[in-house]
Scaffold this motif. Structure first.
Motif, PDB file in Angstrom:
ATOM      1  N   VAL A   1      46.586  45.954  36.220  1.00  0.00           N
ATOM      2  CA  VAL A   1      45.994  47.267  36.512  1.00  0.00           C
ATOM      3  C   VAL A   1      44.488  47.211  36.328  1.00  0.00           C
ATOM      4  N   GLU A   2      44.057  46.529  35.273  1.00  0.00           N
ATOM      5  CA  GLU A   2      42.617  46.413  35.017  1.00  0.00           C
ATOM      6  C   GLU A   2      41.928  45.624  36.121  1.00  0.00           C
ATOM      7  N   ASP A   3      42.545  44.532  36.561  1.00  0.00           N
ATOM      8  CA  ASP A   3      41.977  43.741  37.655  1.00  0.00           C
ATOM      9  C   ASP A   3      41.907  44.566  38.928  1.00  0.00           C
ATOM     10  N   TRP A   4      42.977  45.307  39.193  1.00  0.00           N
ATOM     11  CA  TRP A   4      42.996  46.150  40.393  1.00  0.00           C
ATOM     12  C   TRP A   4      41.904  47.204  40.312  1.00  0.00           C
ATOM     13  N   SER A   5      41.727  47.809  39.139  1.00  0.00           N
ATOM     14  CA  SER A   5      40.695  48.831  38.968  1.00  0.00           C
ATOM     15  C   SER A   5      39.303  48.251  39.194  1.00  0.00           C
TER      16      SER A   5
END
Length: 99
Positions: A6-10
């Protein structure tokens, strides 16, 4: 979906938004220095372009959020299904030993 995912996607979404904004500033007639006398038209075109970018970005975020929610729902549905199956298996094993 892990927190890292999720952090990478954000981070990728932020990069995309920043890139789109930078490109918008680059091509905006007002930012380029009023090369033509049609200021009212240039401003309206710039505003419309910016509005379209924001709308597209919000739609992308909504779709991404929906994918995240769908993934979480699928995970939890499978989790509880697996627990039910394990419980049924254990109950069957207990019944067989009792018989």
């Amino acid at each position: 979906m892990t927190n890292a995912t999720v952090e990478d996607w954000s981070k990728e979404l932020l990069k995309l938004q920043r890139s789109m904004f930078d490109k918008w500033v680059e091509v905006t007639p007002m930012a380029a220095g009023m090369k033509t006398l049609n200021v009212k038209g240039n401003v309206e075109e710039s505003l419309k372009f910016g509005e379209d970018i924001v709308k597209a970005s919000l739609e992308l975020q909504a779709q991404a959020n929906q994918v995240t929610l769908d993934t979480q729902k699928l995970f939890w549905d499978n989790y509880f299904k697996t627990l039910r199956q394990a419980t049924q298996y254990l109950e069957k094993q207990v019944e067989e030993k009792a018989a």
